[in-house]
Design a protein around this motif. Structure first.
Motif, PDB file in Angstrom:
ATOM      1  N   THR A  43       0.747  -1.078   0.069  1.00  0.00           N
ATOM      2  CA  THR A  43      -0.132  -0.137  -0.049  1.00  0.00           C
ATOM      3  C   THR A  43       0.792   1.167  -0.001  1.00  0.00           C
ATOM      4  OG1 THR A  43       0.227  -0.014   2.379  1.00  0.00           O
ATOM      5  CG2 THR A  43      -1.965  -1.253   1.444  1.00  0.00           C
ATOM      6  N   GLY A  84      -7.710  -1.685   2.879  1.00  0.00           N
ATOM      7  CA  GLY A  84      -8.825  -1.592   1.589  1.00  0.00           C
ATOM      8  C   GLY A  84      -9.180  -0.219   1.277  1.00  0.00           C
ATOM      9  N   ASN A  86      -6.932  -9.579   8.249  1.00  0.00           N
ATOM     10  CA  ASN A  86      -6.952  -7.842   8.917  1.00  0.00           C
ATOM     11  C   ASN A  86      -7.653  -8.399  10.066  1.00  0.00           C
ATOM     12  OD1 ASN A  86      -7.628  -5.557   9.544  1.00  0.00           O
ATOM     13  ND2 ASN A  86      -7.042  -4.808   7.493  1.00  0.00           N
ATOM     14  N   ASP A  98      -9.201  -6.386  12.020  1.00  0.00           N
ATOM     15  CA  ASP A  98     -10.208  -5.460  11.993  1.00  0.00           C
ATOM     16  C   ASP A  98     -11.508  -6.017  11.345  1.00  0.00           C
ATOM     17  OD1 ASP A  98     -12.403  -3.646  12.197  1.00  0.00           O
ATOM     18  OD2 ASP A  98     -11.434  -2.099  11.248  1.00  0.00           O
ATOM     19  N   LEU A 158      -2.156 -11.017  11.768  1.00  0.00           N
ATOM     20  CA  LEU A 158      -1.138 -11.520  10.632  1.00  0.00           C
ATOM     21  C   LEU A 158       0.007 -12.254  11.227  1.00  0.00           C
ATOM     22  CD1 LEU A 158       1.373  -9.474   9.879  1.00  0.00           C
ATOM     23  CD2 LEU A 158      -0.604  -8.246   9.176  1.00  0.00           C
TER      24      LEU A 158
HETATM   25  C1  LIG Z   1      -4.681  10.948  -3.871  1.00  0.00           C
HETATM   26  C2  LIG Z   1      -4.408   9.629  -3.371  1.00  0.00           C
HETATM   27  C3  LIG Z   1      -3.824   8.660  -3.926  1.00  0.00           C
HETATM   28  C4  LIG Z   1      -3.561   7.522  -3.122  1.00  0.00           C
HETATM   29  N1  LIG Z   1      -3.104   6.417  -3.717  1.00  0.00           N
HETATM   30  C5  LIG Z   1      -2.909   5.238  -3.127  1.00  0.00           C
HETATM   31  C6  LIG Z   1      -2.306   4.033  -3.731  1.00  0.00           C
HETATM   32  O1  LIG Z   1      -2.135   4.144  -5.100  1.00  0.00           O
HETATM   33  N2  LIG Z   1      -2.487   2.871  -3.153  1.00  0.00           N
HETATM   34  C7  LIG Z   1      -2.592   2.865  -1.807  1.00  0.00           C
HETATM   35  O2  LIG Z   1      -2.623   1.841  -1.247  1.00  0.00           O
HETATM   36  N3  LIG Z   1      -2.918   3.991  -1.177  1.00  0.00           N
HETATM   37  C8  LIG Z   1      -3.144   5.310  -1.829  1.00  0.00           C
HETATM   38  N4  LIG Z   1      -3.486   6.175  -0.953  1.00  0.00           N
HETATM   39  C9  LIG Z   1      -3.537   6.079   0.346  1.00  0.00           C
HETATM   40  C10 LIG Z   1      -4.866   5.540   0.976  1.00  0.00           C
HETATM   41  O3  LIG Z   1      -5.993   6.508   0.874  1.00  0.00           O
HETATM   42  C11 LIG Z   1      -4.653   4.891   2.263  1.00  0.00           C
HETATM   43  O4  LIG Z   1      -4.180   5.705   3.174  1.00  0.00           O
HETATM   44  C12 LIG Z   1      -3.715   3.581   2.248  1.00  0.00           C
HETATM   45  O5  LIG Z   1      -4.013   2.809   1.204  1.00  0.00           O
HETATM   46  C13 LIG Z   1      -3.498   2.851   3.356  1.00  0.00           C
HETATM   47  O6  LIG Z   1      -2.640   2.199   3.588  1.00  0.00           O
HETATM   48  P1  LIG Z   1      -2.795   0.598   4.569  1.00  0.00           P
HETATM   49  O7  LIG Z   1      -3.984  -0.187   4.495  1.00  0.00           O
HETATM   50  O8  LIG Z   1      -1.349  -0.017   4.638  1.00  0.00           O
HETATM   51  O9  LIG Z   1      -2.893   1.348   5.848  1.00  0.00           O
HETATM   52  P2  LIG Z   1      -4.016   1.648   6.941  1.00  0.00           P
HETATM   53  O10 LIG Z   1      -5.244   2.232   6.467  1.00  0.00           O
HETATM   54  O11 LIG Z   1      -3.317   2.269   8.306  1.00  0.00           O
HETATM   55  O12 LIG Z   1      -4.400   0.075   7.435  1.00  0.00           O
HETATM   56  C14 LIG Z   1      -3.746  -0.802   7.984  1.00  0.00           C
HETATM   57  C15 LIG Z   1      -4.667  -2.216   8.463  1.00  0.00           C
HETATM   58  O13 LIG Z   1      -3.789  -3.042   9.074  1.00  0.00           O
HETATM   59  C16 LIG Z   1      -4.704  -3.573  10.013  1.00  0.00           C
HETATM   60  N5  LIG Z   1      -3.767  -4.229  11.113  1.00  0.00           N
HETATM   61  C17 LIG Z   1      -3.104  -3.691  12.048  1.00  0.00           C
HETATM   62  N6  LIG Z   1      -2.737  -4.642  12.848  1.00  0.00           N
HETATM   63  C18 LIG Z   1      -2.920  -6.018  12.273  1.00  0.00           C
HETATM   64  C19 LIG Z   1      -2.281  -7.173  12.532  1.00  0.00           C
HETATM   65  N7  LIG Z   1      -1.686  -7.321  13.895  1.00  0.00           N
HETATM   66  N8  LIG Z   1      -2.940  -8.304  11.954  1.00  0.00           N
HETATM   67  C20 LIG Z   1      -3.768  -7.826  10.870  1.00  0.00           C
HETATM   68  N9  LIG Z   1      -4.065  -6.776  10.384  1.00  0.00           N
HETATM   69  C21 LIG Z   1      -3.672  -5.541  11.014  1.00  0.00           C
HETATM   70  C22 LIG Z   1      -5.507  -2.543  10.644  1.00  0.00           C
HETATM   71  O14 LIG Z   1      -6.843  -3.308  10.923  1.00  0.00           O
HETATM   72  C23 LIG Z   1      -5.863  -1.713   9.408  1.00  0.00           C
HETATM   73  O15 LIG Z   1      -7.203  -2.166   8.477  1.00  0.00           O
HETATM   74  C24 LIG Z   1      -4.027   7.312  -1.766  1.00  0.00           C
HETATM   75  C25 LIG Z   1      -4.217   8.403  -1.159  1.00  0.00           C
HETATM   76  C26 LIG Z   1      -4.652   9.624  -1.582  1.00  0.00           C
HETATM   77  C27 LIG Z   1      -5.239  10.642  -1.155  1.00  0.00           C
END
Ligand SMILES: Cc1cc2nc3c(=O)[nH]c(=O)nc-3n(C[C@H](O)[C@H](O)[C@H](O)COP(=O)(O)OP(=O)(O)OC[C@H]3O[C@@H](n4cnc5c(N)ncnc54)[C@H](O)[C@@H]3O)c2cc1C
Length: 340
Positions: free
Chosen positions: A249, A283, A301, A303, A320
């Motif tokens: 991500t 997601g 995940n 959550d 995880l």
């Molecule tokens: C203009 C714009 C463009 C963007 N482009 C992209 C893009 O191309 N790609 C992209 O990915 N994002 C993009 N984003 C960012 C996007 O909005 C999210 O912030 C990002 O995808 C979140 O990444 P994440 O799921 O790693 O983190 P988070 O949203 O912080 O999620 C982390 C997850 O991990 C889970 N978790 C925590 N601990 C554990 C554990 N021990 N076991 C299992 N699960 C756990 C949590 O429940 C949570 O659901 C963009 C945002 C903007 C504004």
């Protein structure tokens, strides 16, 4: 002005050459190009610039090109924006296609903005959909905007050619038809067209786990839930056992865990694997924008409300750090079992 615009006819695609081979994104573009050319009732041409690629142009014809413009010279062995933009500008001014499509790859994203300047026309980057408005012969260019929350529809009413880069994997190539015939036009090149102020010193391929993401059949993607870069080995091991590729991500990229080329989503890559497994990925809509063409989506995940479960075919609600070692152990047992 409209008289001048009427002089432009035909749809062109830019074929992409990597390491001496026509890359499959070129065939995806031809599939887009053919649907547009049929609607406009015009020919579809592809332009290929490279060195020693003459024996591969049949592939472009088999995938839908009616004509191929071939610029073949040892000086074009490596991608160079100056000669490529110069040659294309001359060709376009001479033959006047009404539509020009490139891939939203590094090459397309570098070359087409230069063409937009040299040809004084518009460019829509990163399209996911293309169509024709037949009343005015206008290219309808669709792309996600405002963080993926809306789809923007863009037209280029006053410039020609109407230019767009298209996201790789946004359309399947047409099945190759070796019986198709087409015309190959060799482009005469002068030394002034091949000159470049840029000299390539070396090429260092990036180190990644598995095939490039866009070609991968299995992708394991890690998100911020992985918590620390030292935990990457958990997903790397799983990726290797599955013979897949590692994705991430934007948050994981922003944290510096992996390089940008691993990013999946709106501002990263669009992928279409047979299996996508998100580990600690929430997601977000911008991430999901890159995986909608995956055949099967699985997620781990902790959550149960995580948005990824709304699109997942298989969801594991859990930690995880417990689930991944168990999965790796089970897969290893299966592999050993089938080997003995
Ligand atoms: C203009 C714009 C463009 C963007 N482009 C992209 C893009 O191309 N790609 C992209 O990915 N994002 C993009 N984003 C960012 C996007 O909005 C999210 O912030 C990002 O995808 C979140 O990444 P994440 O799921 O790693 O983190 P988070 O949203 O912080 O999620 C982390 C997850 O991990 C889970 N978790 C925590 N601990 C554990 C554990 N021990 N076991 C299992 N699960 C756990 C949590 O429940 C949570 O659901 C963009 C945002 C903007 C504004």
């Amino acid at each position: 002005m409209s008289n001048q615009l009427d002089q432009y006819r035909g749809v062109w695609t830019l074929a992409e050459v990597r390491q001496g081979k026509i890359h499959p994104v070129s065939f995806e573009l031809l599939a887009w190009g053919q649907s547009l050319a049929q609607k406009l009732g015009v020919e579809l041409a592809s332009v290929v610039l490279g060195s020693g690629v003459g024996d591969q142009v049949d592939q472009l014809i088999a995938h839908g090109a009616d004509k191929v413009y071939l610029a073949d010279d040892p000086a074009l062995l490596d991608f160079g924006v100056e000669p490529q933009a110069g040659i294309l500008t001359d060709l376009i001014k001479q033959h006047k296609p009404e539509v020009l499509l490139g891939s939203a790859t590094t090459t397309g994203r570098t070359l087409l903005p230069v063409l937009a300047i040299t040809l004084t026309t518009g460019l829509t980057a990163d399209c996911t959909g293309l169509d024709i408005d037949l009343t005015e012969r206008l290219l309808i260019q669709t792309r996600p905007a405002i963080g993926g929350n809306v789809m923007a529809t863009i037209k280029t009413p006053t410039g020609r050619p109407q230019m767009a880069t298209v996201r790789p994997k946004s359309k399947r190539p047409l099945a190759a038809d070796p019986a198709r015939s087409g015309e190959v036009i060799k482009v005469e090149l002068g030394p002034e067209q091949l000159a470049s102020r840029v000299k390539r010193l070396e090429f260092t391929p990036e180190e990644t786990v598995g095939a490039p993401l866009q070609d991968a059949e299995v992708i394991v993607a890690c998100g911020k839930g992985l918590k620390d870069v030292k935990n990457l080995k958990l997903v790397t091991e799983l990726t290797e056992i599955l013979g897949g590729s590692l994705g991430a991500t934007r948050k994981a990229i922003d944290l510096g865990w992996l390089s940008y080329s691993h990013q999946i989503g709106l501002s990263g890559k669009t992928v279409s694997p047979k299996l996508y497994l998100g580990c600690g990925v929430s997601g977000a809509v911008q991430h999901l924008a890159g995986i909608t063409s995956a055949e099967k989506i699985a997620a781990i995940n902790s959550d149960p409300e995580a948005a990824i479960f709304q699109v997942a075919d298989l969801g594991v609600v859990g930690d995880l750090f417990q689930a991944l070692p168990l999965l790796v152990e089970r897969l290893k047992q299966n592999t050993e079992g089938s080997a003995s």
